[in-house]
Motif scaffolding. Sequence first.
Motif, PDB file in Angstrom:
ATOM      1  N   ALA A  82       0.809  -1.223   0.000  1.00 45.87           N
ATOM      2  CA  ALA A  82       0.000   0.000   0.000  1.00 45.87           C
ATOM      3  C   ALA A  82       0.836   1.265   0.000  1.00 45.87           C
ATOM      4  CB  ALA A  82      -0.957  -0.010   1.188  1.00 45.87           C
ATOM      5  N   ALA A  83       1.916   1.296   0.808  1.00 43.61           N
ATOM      6  CA  ALA A  83       2.722   2.513   0.905  1.00 43.61           C
ATOM      7  C   ALA A  83       3.292   2.912  -0.445  1.00 43.61           C
ATOM      8  CB  ALA A  83       3.851   2.308   1.916  1.00 43.61           C
ATOM      9  N   LEU A  84       3.680   1.929  -1.246  1.00 41.36           N
ATOM     10  CA  LEU A  84       4.276   2.223  -2.542  1.00 41.36           C
ATOM     11  C   LEU A  84       3.217   2.449  -3.613  1.00 41.36           C
ATOM     12  CD1 LEU A  84       7.260  -0.271  -2.347  1.00 41.36           C
ATOM     13  CD2 LEU A  84       7.281   2.213  -1.981  1.00 41.36           C
ATOM     14  N   ALA A  85       2.023   1.870  -3.421  1.00 41.30           N
ATOM     15  CA  ALA A  85       0.939   2.122  -4.373  1.00 41.30           C
ATOM     16  C   ALA A  85       0.590   3.602  -4.413  1.00 41.30           C
ATOM     17  CB  ALA A  85      -0.292   1.296  -3.998  1.00 41.30           C
ATOM     18  N   LEU A  86       0.769   4.275  -3.281  1.00 41.12           N
ATOM     19  CA  LEU A  86       0.467   5.711  -3.218  1.00 41.12           C
ATOM     20  C   LEU A  86       1.382   6.538  -4.099  1.00 41.12           C
ATOM     21  CD1 LEU A  86      -0.060   6.054   0.647  1.00 41.12           C
ATOM     22  CD2 LEU A  86      -1.822   5.857  -1.120  1.00 41.12           C
ATOM     23  N   THR A  87       2.500   5.983  -4.515  1.00 40.31           N
ATOM     24  CA  THR A  87       3.433   6.725  -5.363  1.00 40.31           C
ATOM     25  C   THR A  87       3.079   6.605  -6.844  1.00 40.31           C
ATOM     26  OG1 THR A  87       5.030   4.912  -5.670  1.00 40.31           O
ATOM     27  CG2 THR A  87       5.249   6.258  -3.678  1.00 40.31           C
ATOM     28  N   TYR A  88       2.078   5.783  -7.171  1.00 36.89           N
ATOM     29  CA  TYR A  88       1.683   5.601  -8.560  1.00 36.89           C
ATOM     30  C   TYR A  88       0.383   6.313  -8.896  1.00 36.89           C
ATOM     31  CZ  TYR A  88       5.442   2.258  -9.113  1.00 36.89           C
ATOM     32  OH  TYR A  88       6.694   1.692  -9.169  1.00 36.89           O
ATOM     33  N   ASP A  89      -0.544   6.394  -7.956  1.00 42.03           N
ATOM     34  CA  ASP A  89      -1.844   6.963  -8.298  1.00 42.03           C
ATOM     35  C   ASP A  89      -1.962   8.443  -7.944  1.00 42.03           C
ATOM     36  OD1 ASP A  89      -2.340   7.092  -5.565  1.00 42.03           O
ATOM     37  OD2 ASP A  89      -3.675   5.361  -5.529  1.00 42.03           O
ATOM     38  N   ARG A  90      -0.854   9.055  -7.487  1.00 41.32           N
ATOM     39  CA  ARG A  90      -0.874  10.475  -7.116  1.00 41.32           C
ATOM     40  C   ARG A  90       0.563  10.994  -7.061  1.00 41.32           C
ATOM     41  NH1 ARG A  90      -3.171   9.233  -1.235  1.00 41.32           N
ATOM     42  NH2 ARG A  90      -4.130   7.587  -2.468  1.00 41.32           N
ATOM     43  N   GLU A  91       0.699  12.286  -6.857  1.00 45.06           N
ATOM     44  CA  GLU A  91       2.013  12.875  -6.650  1.00 45.06           C
ATOM     45  C   GLU A  91       2.492  12.518  -5.240  1.00 45.06           C
ATOM     46  OE1 GLU A  91       4.050  14.600  -8.662  1.00 45.06           O
ATOM     47  OE2 GLU A  91       2.654  14.245 -10.322  1.00 45.06           O
ATOM     48  N   ALA A  92       3.682  11.966  -5.132  1.00 47.00           N
ATOM     49  CA  ALA A  92       4.237  11.601  -3.829  1.00 47.00           C
ATOM     50  C   ALA A  92       5.684  12.051  -3.764  1.00 47.00           C
ATOM     51  CB  ALA A  92       4.147  10.093  -3.605  1.00 47.00           C
ATOM     52  N   ASP A  93       6.107  12.485  -2.579  1.00 47.89           N
ATOM     53  CA  ASP A  93       7.481  12.961  -2.439  1.00 47.89           C
ATOM     54  C   ASP A  93       8.382  11.899  -1.816  1.00 47.89           C
ATOM     55  OD1 ASP A  93       6.243  13.078  -0.007  1.00 47.89           O
ATOM     56  OD2 ASP A  93       6.557  15.230   0.310  1.00 47.89           O
ATOM     57  N   TYR A  94       8.098  10.645  -2.111  1.00 46.73           N
ATOM     58  CA  TYR A  94       8.966   9.552  -1.693  1.00 46.73           C
ATOM     59  C   TYR A  94       8.793   8.394  -2.669  1.00 46.73           C
ATOM     60  CZ  TYR A  94       4.804   7.118   0.070  1.00 46.73           C
ATOM     61  OH  TYR A  94       3.585   6.495   0.158  1.00 46.73           O
ATOM     62  N   ASP A  95       9.748   7.478  -2.669  1.00 49.40           N
ATOM     63  CA  ASP A  95       9.632   6.237  -3.425  1.00 49.40           C
ATOM     64  C   ASP A  95      10.385   5.151  -2.665  1.00 49.40           C
ATOM     65  OD1 ASP A  95      12.365   6.594  -3.956  1.00 49.40           O
ATOM     66  OD2 ASP A  95      12.006   7.394  -5.972  1.00 49.40           O
ATOM     67  N   VAL A  96      10.606   4.019  -3.298  1.00 45.56           N
ATOM     68  CA  VAL A  96      11.206   2.880  -2.602  1.00 45.56           C
ATOM     69  C   VAL A  96      12.624   3.186  -2.127  1.00 45.56           C
ATOM     70  CG1 VAL A  96      12.147   1.777  -4.676  1.00 45.56           C
ATOM     71  CG2 VAL A  96      11.457   0.351  -2.724  1.00 45.56           C
ATOM     72  N   ASP A  97      13.287   4.139  -2.771  1.00 46.38           N
ATOM     73  CA  ASP A  97      14.663   4.477  -2.403  1.00 46.38           C
ATOM     74  C   ASP A  97      14.755   5.559  -1.322  1.00 46.38           C
ATOM     75  OD1 ASP A  97      15.857   2.672  -4.227  1.00 46.38           O
ATOM     76  OD2 ASP A  97      15.466   4.083  -5.868  1.00 46.38           O
ATOM     77  N   SER A  98      13.618   5.992  -0.806  1.00 47.84           N
ATOM     78  CA  SER A  98      13.607   7.071   0.181  1.00 47.84           C
ATOM     79  C   SER A  98      13.815   6.576   1.610  1.00 47.84           C
ATOM     80  CB  SER A  98      12.273   7.831   0.107  1.00 47.84           C
ATOM     81  OG  SER A  98      12.076   8.398  -1.163  1.00 47.84           O
ATOM     82  N   PHE A  99      13.997   5.258   1.771  1.00 45.60           N
ATOM     83  CA  PHE A  99      14.038   4.691   3.106  1.00 45.60           C
ATOM     84  C   PHE A  99      15.233   3.761   3.311  1.00 45.60           C
ATOM     85  CE2 PHE A  99       9.630   5.286   1.730  1.00 45.60           C
ATOM     86  CZ  PHE A  99       9.190   6.195   2.684  1.00 45.60           C
ATOM     87  N   THR A 100      15.646   3.641   4.568  1.00 44.34           N
ATOM     88  CA  THR A 100      16.539   2.579   5.000  1.00 44.34           C
ATOM     89  C   THR A 100      15.639   1.473   5.545  1.00 44.34           C
ATOM     90  OG1 THR A 100      18.304   4.121   5.612  1.00 44.34           O
ATOM     91  CG2 THR A 100      18.380   1.916   6.588  1.00 44.34           C
ATOM     92  N   TRP A 101      15.603   0.350   4.861  1.00 44.45           N
ATOM     93  CA  TRP A 101      14.675  -0.727   5.216  1.00 44.45           C
ATOM     94  C   TRP A 101      15.286  -1.545   6.353  1.00 44.45           C
ATOM     95  CZ3 TRP A 101       9.947  -0.497   3.033  1.00 44.45           C
ATOM     96  CH2 TRP A 101       9.816   0.357   1.930  1.00 44.45           C
ATOM     97  N   LEU A 102      14.663  -1.503   7.521  1.00 38.27           N
ATOM     98  CA  LEU A 102      15.223  -2.133   8.720  1.00 38.27           C
ATOM     99  C   LEU A 102      14.750  -3.565   8.905  1.00 38.27           C
ATOM    100  CD1 LEU A 102      14.916   0.917  11.153  1.00 38.27           C
ATOM    101  CD2 LEU A 102      17.009   0.021  10.104  1.00 38.27           C
ATOM    102  N   ALA A 103      13.473  -3.749   9.214  1.00 34.93           N
ATOM    103  CA  ALA A 103      12.987  -5.100   9.515  1.00 34.93           C
ATOM    104  C   ALA A 103      11.510  -5.213   9.216  1.00 34.93           C
ATOM    105  CB  ALA A 103      13.244  -5.444  10.981  1.00 34.93           C
TER     106      ALA A 103
END
Length: 273
Positions: free
Chosen positions: A53-74
Amino acid sequence: MARTVAKYLEEQLGDGATVVVKNMPGAGGQIGFSALASASPDGYTIGTMNLPAALALTYDREADYDVDSFTWLANFVSDPNTLVVPKDSDIASVEDLIAYARDVQGKMPVGLSSLGGNDHFSAIQFAEAADIELNYVPFNGAAQARSALMGGHVAMGTMAYSQTVGFEDELRVLAVLADKRLEQATNVPTAKELGFDIEMGSFRGLAAPANLPVDIRSALLGALEDVAEDINFSSDMAQQGNPLSVIYGEDYRALAEAQDELTRRTWEETPWK
């Protein structure tokens, strides 16, 4: 999940550490995800991530983040979607569900927590695998979709398994969209067992802003690994109906990238806005 992790993370960080859970609702989670992406990468701000869901928001609207905007912890939870109907429904199996959908010729309403998330993607995958048409009915969250289902306002739902826990007297889960049966529901078959190659669910975990320093990342990962190994934590999560599936660091990033690719394909093939 956030509050349960926070309780145990405080213990593992030690030295009087305090973990404060701050709700940031709005725009389907976009406000919170954006705040996390733009926070200082100093280890003092981490956030919950809900894939896809978090990444789906980057496709159907303008979003100021994508998959590379985070340090993926756990990632802590892999909560499979279900095929679920009201308990008093005449539909008692997936076979019945398909037959009913064909009888009403595309008018079978399926309740979704929203468009562009794991519920929606599950319904799309099931419709394609079963060669049926469904009438997608989005609500403002899982609770509303579940209420509509229990009230008979929609014929079926595809909500995550944990969202059916505690409602066994009102809901009948016909199948889980997972690679194997859940320990919490061994009597419920997987869609694969029934001949449908479908897997979809909600992956829930923790991330930090991108470019987190290596030493801070290592400290947080170590504490989170200790949380995951605590039997009391596992017990608490089980009581909540949250199926544990713990992966860390680069493996979590790979999961996020795979979910991003799935979301991109779904958007291109079946845009929801």
